[in-house]
Every structure is written in structure tokens, then in C-alpha cells.
Scaffold this motif. Structure first.
Motif, short mmCIF file in Angstrom:
data_model
loop_
_atom_site.label_atom_id
_atom_site.label_comp_id
_atom_site.label_asym_id
_atom_site.label_seq_id
_atom_site.Cartn_x
_atom_site.Cartn_y
_atom_site.Cartn_z
N THR A 188 0.83 -1.20 0.00
CA THR A 188 0.00 0.00 0.00
C THR A 188 0.87 1.25 0.00
O THR A 188 0.60 2.20 -0.74
N THR A 189 1.92 1.25 0.81
CA THR A 189 2.82 2.39 0.87
C THR A 189 3.55 2.59 -0.46
O THR A 189 3.68 3.72 -0.94
N ALA A 190 4.01 1.50 -1.05
CA ALA A 190 4.71 1.60 -2.34
C ALA A 190 3.77 2.14 -3.43
O ALA A 190 4.19 2.98 -4.24
N MET A 191 2.54 1.68 -3.44
CA MET A 191 1.60 2.16 -4.47
C MET A 191 1.24 3.62 -4.24
O MET A 191 1.24 4.41 -5.20
N ALA A 192 0.95 4.00 -2.99
CA ALA A 192 0.58 5.39 -2.70
C ALA A 192 1.75 6.33 -3.00
O ALA A 192 1.55 7.40 -3.62
N SER A 193 2.95 5.96 -2.61
CA SER A 193 4.11 6.82 -2.88
C SER A 193 4.44 6.83 -4.37
O SER A 193 4.89 7.85 -4.90
N GLY A 194 4.19 5.72 -5.05
CA GLY A 194 4.39 5.69 -6.50
C GLY A 194 3.46 6.65 -7.22
O GLY A 194 3.86 7.33 -8.17
N ILE A 195 2.23 6.71 -6.76
CA ILE A 195 1.28 7.68 -7.33
C ILE A 195 1.72 9.10 -7.01
O ILE A 195 1.65 10.00 -7.85
N ALA A 196 2.21 9.31 -5.77
CA ALA A 196 2.62 10.65 -5.36
C ALA A 196 3.80 11.17 -6.18
O ALA A 196 3.92 12.38 -6.40
N ILE A 197 4.70 10.28 -6.61
CA ILE A 197 5.86 10.74 -7.38
C ILE A 197 5.65 10.65 -8.89
O ILE A 197 6.52 11.05 -9.66
N SER A 198 4.49 10.17 -9.30
CA SER A 198 4.22 10.02 -10.72
C SER A 198 4.10 11.38 -11.39
O SER A 198 3.46 12.29 -10.89
N LYS A 199 4.70 11.49 -12.55
CA LYS A 199 4.60 12.74 -13.32
C LYS A 199 3.38 12.73 -14.24
O LYS A 199 3.06 13.72 -14.86
N TYR A 200 2.72 11.57 -14.34
CA TYR A 200 1.57 11.43 -15.22
C TYR A 200 0.26 11.41 -14.46
O TYR A 200 -0.71 12.02 -14.88
N VAL A 201 0.22 10.70 -13.34
CA VAL A 201 -1.03 10.58 -12.60
C VAL A 201 -1.32 11.87 -11.84
O VAL A 201 -2.41 12.42 -11.94
N LEU A 202 -0.37 12.33 -11.07
CA LEU A 202 -0.52 13.57 -10.32
C LEU A 202 0.61 14.52 -10.71
O LEU A 202 1.71 14.40 -10.20
N PRO A 203 0.34 15.46 -11.58
CA PRO A 203 1.39 16.40 -11.95
C PRO A 203 1.93 17.13 -10.72
O PRO A 203 1.21 17.34 -9.75
N ARG A 204 3.20 17.53 -10.78
CA ARG A 204 3.86 18.14 -9.64
C ARG A 204 3.47 19.59 -9.44
O ARG A 204 4.15 20.33 -8.72
N ALA A 205 2.41 20.05 -10.02
CA ALA A 205 2.02 21.46 -9.93
C ALA A 205 1.94 21.90 -8.48
O ALA A 205 1.19 21.35 -7.68
N GLY A 206 2.73 22.89 -8.14
CA GLY A 206 2.67 23.47 -6.81
C GLY A 206 3.44 22.70 -5.75
O GLY A 206 3.41 23.09 -4.59
N ARG A 207 4.12 21.63 -6.10
CA ARG A 207 4.87 20.86 -5.10
C ARG A 207 6.35 21.22 -5.17
O ARG A 207 6.88 21.45 -6.24
N SER A 208 6.98 21.23 -4.01
CA SER A 208 8.40 21.55 -3.96
C SER A 208 9.24 20.32 -4.30
O SER A 208 8.77 19.20 -4.22
N GLY A 209 10.50 20.58 -4.63
CA GLY A 209 11.41 19.48 -4.89
C GLY A 209 11.65 18.64 -3.66
O GLY A 209 11.84 17.43 -3.74
N ASP A 210 11.64 19.29 -2.47
CA ASP A 210 11.83 18.54 -1.22
C ASP A 210 10.70 17.54 -1.00
O ASP A 210 10.94 16.43 -0.54
N GLU A 211 9.48 17.94 -1.32
CA GLU A 211 8.34 17.04 -1.15
C GLU A 211 8.46 15.85 -2.10
O GLU A 211 8.19 14.71 -1.71
N PHE A 212 8.88 16.12 -3.33
CA PHE A 212 9.08 15.03 -4.29
C PHE A 212 10.14 14.06 -3.79
O PHE A 212 9.97 12.85 -3.84
N LEU A 213 11.26 14.59 -3.27
CA LEU A 213 12.33 13.74 -2.76
C LEU A 213 11.88 12.93 -1.56
O LEU A 213 12.28 11.77 -1.40
N LYS A 214 11.06 13.53 -0.70
CA LYS A 214 10.55 12.80 0.46
C LYS A 214 9.72 11.61 0.01
O LYS A 214 9.91 10.48 0.48
N TRP A 215 8.81 11.82 -0.94
CA TRP A 215 7.98 10.73 -1.44
C TRP A 215 8.81 9.70 -2.20
O TRP A 215 8.54 8.50 -2.14
#
Length: 108
Positions: A39-66
Motif C-alpha cells: 500500500t505504501t509503495a503504491m501510494a508513494s508511486g502515485i505521489a511521485i508520478s509525473k503522469y497521474v498527479l502532476p507536480r504542480a505546486g509541489r516543492s522538490g523537497d516534497e518530491f524527494l521525500k515521497w
């Protein structure tokens, strides 16, 4: 909710696990860990996806955390799957043998 009802949860968990073998208890623990890590791998995979959830408004630190969460959960998942297969190797071989025998009976 679980914290408020913890005595009930603990009593039922003890009763459930009391009649099980050590192997069955370890399998139950591995299955629970597989669920959590998958579940964690799937949720974090969605969070870092550039296609499912675009990074609009997210910082680079948040991307690195996920991305770090995804790496840790994915590697943990592989380790737990390996343990699960090792623990149940005899059952896997029996299942493969059973399918092979069935195929021989069906297809000659």
C-alpha cells in the motif's frame, strides 16, 4: 478508534493467534507487512508520478521525500516477498507439482 478499543482488539488477536502454529503466525505477520509495504509503495508511486498527479505546486523537497518513501517501501516489499517465498517454498513446489500432474492428465 483502535486505541479506544484496544483491550477488545488485543483480546481477540490473542484468541485468534493462540491456536496457530509458529509458521502460521509468521505467515500472518508477513501478510500484514506485505499489505502495509505494498500500500505504501503504491501510494508513494502515485505521489511521485509525473503522469497521474502532476507536480504542480509541489516543492522538490516534497518530491524527494515521497521518492525516498517509495524506495524504502519497495525494497522492504522485495525483502518480505523473499521471506514469504522462502517460508512457503514447500507449498509452492507442491502447488507446481499438482498443476503439472493436472496438465498431464488433461493434455496427455
Amino acid at each position: 478508534h483502535l486505541v479506544m478499543q484496544w483491550p477488545w482488539v488485543a483480546a481477540h488477536a490473542r484468541r485468534f493467534f493462540s491456536g496457530l502454529t509458529v509458521r502460521a503466525r509468521v505467515n500472518a505477520l508477513l501478510n500484514a507487512l506485505l499489505f502495509v509495504f505494498m500500500t505504501t509503495a503504491m501510494a508513494s508511486g502515485i505521489a511521485i508520478s509525473k503522469y497521474v498527479l502532476p507536480r504542480a505546486g509541489r516543492s522538490g523537497d516534497e518530491f524527494l521525500k515521497w521518492h525516498h518513501i517509495h524506495d524504502v517501501s519497495s525494497n522492504g516489499l522485495l525483502f518480505i516477498v523473499a521471506l514469504h517465498l522462502a517460508l512457503n517454498w514447500d507449498l509452492l513446489l507442491k502447488a507446481i507439482d499438482s498443476v503439472g500432474r493436472l496438465a498431464v492428465r488433461l493434455f496427455g
